[in-house]
Design an enzyme around this catalytic site. Structure first.
Site, PDB file in Angstrom:
ATOM      1  N   GLY A  78       0.765  -1.245   0.000  1.00 10.90           N
ATOM      2  CA  GLY A  78       0.000   0.000   0.000  1.00 10.90           C
ATOM      3  C   GLY A  78       0.795   1.293   0.000  1.00 10.90           C
ATOM      4  N   ASP A  80       2.836  -1.621 -10.066  1.00 11.93           N
ATOM      5  CA  ASP A  80       4.082  -2.075  -9.451  1.00 11.93           C
ATOM      6  C   ASP A  80       4.084  -3.598  -9.399  1.00 11.93           C
ATOM      7  OD1 ASP A  80       6.570  -1.375  -8.440  1.00 11.93           O
ATOM      8  OD2 ASP A  80       5.912  -1.416  -6.359  1.00 11.93           O
ATOM      9  N   ASP A  92      -7.734 -11.047  -8.356  1.00 12.17           N
ATOM     10  CA  ASP A  92      -6.709 -11.188  -9.387  1.00 12.17           C
ATOM     11  C   ASP A  92      -6.980 -10.199 -10.519  1.00 12.17           C
ATOM     12  OD1 ASP A  92      -4.821 -11.998 -11.223  1.00 12.17           O
ATOM     13  OD2 ASP A  92      -5.521 -14.075 -11.354  1.00 12.17           O
ATOM     14  N   ASP A 112      -5.207  -6.180  -5.699  1.00  7.74           N
ATOM     15  CA  ASP A 112      -4.110  -7.121  -5.486  1.00  7.74           C
ATOM     16  C   ASP A 112      -4.687  -8.449  -5.020  1.00  7.74           C
ATOM     17  OD1 ASP A 112      -1.587  -8.404  -4.598  1.00  7.74           O
ATOM     18  OD2 ASP A 112      -0.776  -6.384  -4.739  1.00  7.74           O
ATOM     19  N   LYS A 118       6.228  -1.099 -13.638  1.00 12.92           N
ATOM     20  CA  LYS A 118       7.521  -1.720 -13.377  1.00 12.92           C
ATOM     21  C   LYS A 118       7.867  -2.675 -14.518  1.00 12.92           C
ATOM     22  CE  LYS A 118       8.401  -3.446  -9.263  1.00 12.92           C
ATOM     23  NZ  LYS A 118       8.290  -4.374  -8.114  1.00 12.92           N
ATOM     24  N   TRP A 137       2.331   2.960  -2.408  1.00 10.25           N
ATOM     25  CA  TRP A 137       2.032   3.904  -3.495  1.00 10.25           C
ATOM     26  C   TRP A 137       0.696   4.605  -3.252  1.00 10.25           C
ATOM     27  CZ3 TRP A 137       3.794   2.580  -9.131  1.00 10.25           C
ATOM     28  CH2 TRP A 137       5.186   2.408  -9.130  1.00 10.25           C
TER      29      TRP A 137
END
Length: 222
Positions: A75, A134, A110, A94, A174, A77
């Site tokens: 958490g 991320d 998911d 998540d 990312k 970000w």
């Protein structure tokens, strides 16, 4: 202090039941200045500084009214988003459980699942100005396989951004060393005014992670 004169917190001895790799990870965590700083500043992870540093360089958070945090756990970000965009609608998703964050809608599901897109759309209530990812696939130790699995997540996140972003919005994801694959890079350049790669100082020097920063979304039509 220990008899040797060293602070025992600066070094961990490997316990019999602890693997050498986990001992190295614990040592790195204890000695990591960003980890210490995160605890002092109230952030859940050192990753918060990656977003802060990317924002300082690219101006990602200014004027954001809706934001999506893909791979929100733990958490960090979203904490930064709440601080810098207090009036923005923030939705995170998540598979891993994430402790509640005031003002953030957290979906424990998911992102690759069929229900995720509908749930995100309903929670946002409109087009986001910023999509952050991320996410990284769990590594199996085979470099090529790990890269392909992570890039699969990046591609799915990019597809989501291109299908949902408001015009002028931004996408950050990312990626691994070597940057974004050529096909995906071409897709991003088609849909965004600016596409760049960056490795924020908060990323560990030995880490293979980089970030792709796409700004100025042109619209789903390109």
């Amino acid at each position: 202090m220990s008899r040797s004169g060293r602070d025992p917190g600066e070094r961990l001895r490997t316990a019999k039941k602890r693997s050498a790799s986990s001992a190295r990870w614990l040592n790195r965590q204890i000695n990591d200045p960003y980890v210490k700083r995160a605890k002092a500043d109230g952030y859940r992870s050192r990753a918060a500084y990656k977003l802060l540093e990317l924002d300082e360089r690219f101006g990602l958070l200014a004027g954001v009214t809706r934001a999506v945090d893909l791979g929100i756990a733990p958490g960090g970000w979203s904490q930064v988003l709440r601080e810098h965009c207090p009036k923005a609608k923030v939705v995170g998703i998540d598979l891993l459980p994430t402790e509640p964050i005031d003002g953030v809608t957290i979906l424990e599901m998911d992102f690759m699942g069929d229900e995720a897109l509908t749930a995100l759309d309903e929670a946002l209530g409109g087009a986001p100005d910023l999509v952050l990812s991320d996410m990284a696939a769990n590594t199996v130790g085979h470099k090529q396989t790990d890269h392909l699995r992570t890039m699969g997540l990046v591609e799915t996140a990019a597809d989501f951004a291109i299908s949902n972003l408001a015009k002028g919005g931004s996408f950050v994801a990312k990626v691994l060393a070597g940057g974004t694959d050529a096909e995906l890079l071409a897709l991003l350049k088609k849909h965004f005014a600016s596409v760049k790669h960056a490795k924020p100082p908060a990323s560990r020097k030995g880490s293979s992670e980089w970030y792709v920063i796409a700004k100025g979304f042109k619209g789903s039509g390109g």
